[in-house]
Motif scaffolding. Sequence first.
Motif, PDB file in Angstrom:
ATOM      1  N   UNK A  99       0.570  -1.367  -0.176  1.00 13.39           N
ATOM      2  CA  UNK A  99      -0.331  -0.258   0.500  1.00 13.39           C
ATOM      3  C   UNK A  99       0.807   1.398  -0.161  1.00 13.39           C
ATOM      4  N   UNK A 100       1.682   1.324   0.649  1.00  7.65           N
ATOM      5  CA  UNK A 100       2.805   2.406   0.769  1.00  7.65           C
ATOM      6  C   UNK A 100       3.815   2.842  -0.301  1.00  7.65           C
ATOM      7  N   UNK A 101       3.948   1.638  -1.458  1.00  9.22           N
ATOM      8  CA  UNK A 101       4.452   1.936  -2.114  1.00  9.22           C
ATOM      9  C   UNK A 101       3.672   2.228  -3.307  1.00  9.22           C
ATOM     10  N   UNK A 102       2.393   1.819  -3.898  1.00 13.73           N
ATOM     11  CA  UNK A 102       1.497   2.097  -4.321  1.00 13.73           C
ATOM     12  C   UNK A 102       0.913   3.641  -4.133  1.00 13.73           C
ATOM     13  N   UNK A 103       0.713   4.452  -3.188  1.00  9.20           N
ATOM     14  CA  UNK A 103       0.595   5.320  -2.877  1.00  9.20           C
ATOM     15  C   UNK A 103       2.142   6.020  -3.644  1.00  9.20           C
ATOM     16  N   UNK A 104       2.947   6.024  -3.035  1.00  9.64           N
ATOM     17  CA  UNK A 104       3.759   6.373  -3.541  1.00  9.64           C
ATOM     18  C   UNK A 104       4.497   6.415  -5.439  1.00  9.64           C
ATOM     19  N   UNK A 105       3.688   5.314  -6.092  1.00  7.81           N
ATOM     20  CA  UNK A 105       3.729   5.596  -7.340  1.00  7.81           C
ATOM     21  C   UNK A 105       2.341   6.680  -7.680  1.00  7.81           C
ATOM     22  N   UNK A 106       1.124   6.644  -7.513  1.00  4.66           N
ATOM     23  CA  UNK A 106       0.155   6.870  -7.616  1.00  4.66           C
ATOM     24  C   UNK A 106       0.757   8.667  -7.479  1.00  4.66           C
ATOM     25  N   UNK A 107       1.330   8.941  -7.195  1.00  2.69           N
ATOM     26  CA  UNK A 107       1.533  10.214  -6.661  1.00  2.69           C
ATOM     27  C   UNK A 107       2.524  10.493  -7.577  1.00  2.69           C
ATOM     28  N   UNK A 108       3.966   9.078  -8.115  1.00  5.64           N
ATOM     29  CA  UNK A 108       4.464  10.225  -9.501  1.00  5.64           C
ATOM     30  C   UNK A 108       3.961   9.877 -10.609  1.00  5.64           C
ATOM     31  N   UNK A 109       3.009   8.960 -10.667  1.00  4.90           N
ATOM     32  CA  UNK A 109       2.153   8.929 -12.477  1.00  4.90           C
ATOM     33  C   UNK A 109       1.348  10.234 -12.176  1.00  4.90           C
ATOM     34  N   UNK A 110       0.510  10.405 -11.162  1.00  4.13           N
ATOM     35  CA  UNK A 110       0.026  11.524 -11.431  1.00  4.13           C
ATOM     36  C   UNK A 110       0.952  13.105 -11.610  1.00  4.13           C
ATOM     37  N   UNK A 111       2.358  13.077 -11.613  1.00  2.00           N
ATOM     38  CA  UNK A 111       2.928  14.009 -11.761  1.00  2.00           C
ATOM     39  C   UNK A 111       3.015  14.365 -13.104  1.00  2.00           C
ATOM     40  N   UNK A 112       3.053  12.858 -13.329  1.00  3.46           N
ATOM     41  CA  UNK A 112       2.680  12.810 -15.151  1.00  3.46           C
ATOM     42  C   UNK A 112       2.103  13.148 -16.006  1.00  3.46           C
ATOM     43  N   UNK A 113       0.886  12.541 -15.010  1.00  3.12           N
ATOM     44  CA  UNK A 113      -0.907  12.378 -16.316  1.00  3.12           C
ATOM     45  C   UNK A 113      -1.377  14.072 -16.215  1.00  3.12           C
TER      46      UNK A 113
END
Length: 113
Positions: A99-113
């Motif tokens: 869950x922690x890794x995924x929340x970090x990933x979501x944040x970085x993906x949103x920065x690209x999106x």
Amino acid sequence: MALSEIDSLTDEMAQCIDSCFEAVQACEWCADECADHGEETARCLRHCRDTADLAAQCARMCARGSSFNTQMAELCAEACETCADECDQHDHNHCQVCASVLRNCAEHCRNVA
């Protein structure tokens, strides 16, 4: 080749790629561990498998500069958040780490999106 050598990548895209590959690892580990817990974590296992596939694809599309990488990053962020919400419902260490890794990933993906 290191991501820093790909001159077409922005810092945000490089972070997204790194985070996506970390998400793949966390999701695959979590899914494998969830398989041992039966029906209790079946939904978590399914979300992790789907998210691992989407994160891997997102990383590949960002690395090659796909014209669809922003849409893929948005979809990946949504999958990461959904999976993290599911993982948060379980007290297992693998679920909490995922869950922690995924929340970090979501944040970085949103920065690209």
